[in-house]
Design an enzyme around this catalytic site. Structure first.
Site, PDB file in Angstrom:
ATOM      1  CE1 TYR A  47      27.962 -10.585  13.559  1.00  0.00           C
ATOM      2  CE2 TYR A  47      26.701  -9.527  15.324  1.00  0.00           C
ATOM      3  CZ  TYR A  47      27.570  -9.437  14.237  1.00  0.00           C
ATOM      4  OH  TYR A  47      28.036  -8.207  13.848  1.00  0.00           O
ATOM      5  CE  LYS A  86      31.327  -9.489  14.272  1.00  0.00           C
ATOM      6  NZ  LYS A  86      32.466  -9.123  13.382  1.00  0.00           N
ATOM      7  CB  SER A 105      28.778  -6.359  16.909  1.00  0.00           C
ATOM      8  OG  SER A 105      27.393  -6.126  16.794  1.00  0.00           O
TER       9      SER A 105
END
Length: 280
Positions: free
Chosen positions: A174, A178, A159
């Site tokens: 999150y 990633k 990401s």
């Protein structure tokens, strides 16, 4: 020449999270160049758009309802894929979850679910697919691990969040998941290179997925900010990643590319966004 570079006819790709979202976009791209698809997802039923790829492109496509955070379920699914398809050439790990939650009050539930899907699930599926690729390599080349044609390719979906922190979202959990995915790429590429396996990751920027459309309805100011942060003043369309994923999957196009993260973000990470100036 371009047709020769971007063809996957007769090959099989194992995709996670392809029942919808970016994973479905990747599946559509691969199907368009005649790649057979084995899809792992937690949903009881995939999108009709996914199943339609089978007849539209004349490919083999099977859906396996799987909790990718469960090693027994992943092992069983990959073993079934080997029987159903005969081989695994490509693995794309696109399954992912994200929850907007302040770091100071991030819950155990968020931590556990995010890491289970985004990191552990990707790790387990990649591991199972890599073992299948290595077994096929050894069946052809024996124990020899000299320079050989590419046996397979593994792709993780990371990401833009691992490059720049978002000022309008609180997604530390999150982002960490990633970053962990990106951390797998180089050591895996080194370990698997002797078997002809390439390992890379793709870091998309702000994309107009179903999730983003939901945000646009609920938090329009959030999407407005994302648009301002790109150099083109807009959100990326999922279709704009099709060429990128095909490049990473096709050995003739990217056979010399491994151990890397490919950032496709509309330039959002290349400049310092204008800040509000506060007069003294």
């Amino acid at each position: 020449m371009a047709t020769e570079l971007f063809t996957l006819k007769g090959k099989t790709a194992v995709l996670t999270g392809a029942a919808r979202g970016l994973g479905l976009t990747f599946a559509t791209a691969l199907a368009s160049v005649n790649c057979n698809l084995a899809v792992l997802d937690i949903l009881s039923e995939p999108s009709p758009s996914l199943l339609a790829l089978r007849d539209y492109h004349g490919i083999k496509l099977e859906y396996y309802r799987t909790d990718i955070a469960s090693r027994p379920e992943v092992t069983a699914a990959v073993e079934k894929i080997e029987v159903d398809f005969g081989r695994i050439d490509i693995n794309i790990n696109a399954a992912g979850v994200v929850m907007d939650e302040p770091f100071l009050t991030t819950t155990d539930q968020n931590i556990e679910r995010t890491l289970a899907v985004n990191f552990t699930g990707s790790f387990l599926v990649a591991q199972a697919c890599a073992n299948s690729m290595v077994t096929r390599y050894k069946s052809v080349h024996g124990s020899e691990t000299a320079a050989q044609p590419t046996t397979g390719t593994i792709i993780f979906i990371a990401s833009i969040a691992t490059y720049i922190a978002s000022s309008v979202q609180q997604i530390s959990c999150y982002t960490a998941s990633k970053a962990a995915i990106k951390g797998l790429v180089k050591p895996m590429a080194m370990e698997l290179a002797p078997y002809g396996i390439r390992v890379n990751s793709l870091s998309p920027g702000y994309m107009m997925t179903d999730m983003m459309r939901g945000l646009q309805e609920q938090q329009p100011q959030l999407v407005d900010q994302f648009e301002k942060e790109t150099l083109f003043g807009r959100i990326g369309m999922p279709e704009e990643l099709k060429g990128t994923i095909l490049y990473l999957c096709c050995d003739r196009a990217s056979g010399w590319y491994t151990g890397q993260d490919l950032l496709v973000d509309g330039g959002a990470s290349t400049w310092k966004h204008p800040a509000n100036l506060v007069s003294s």
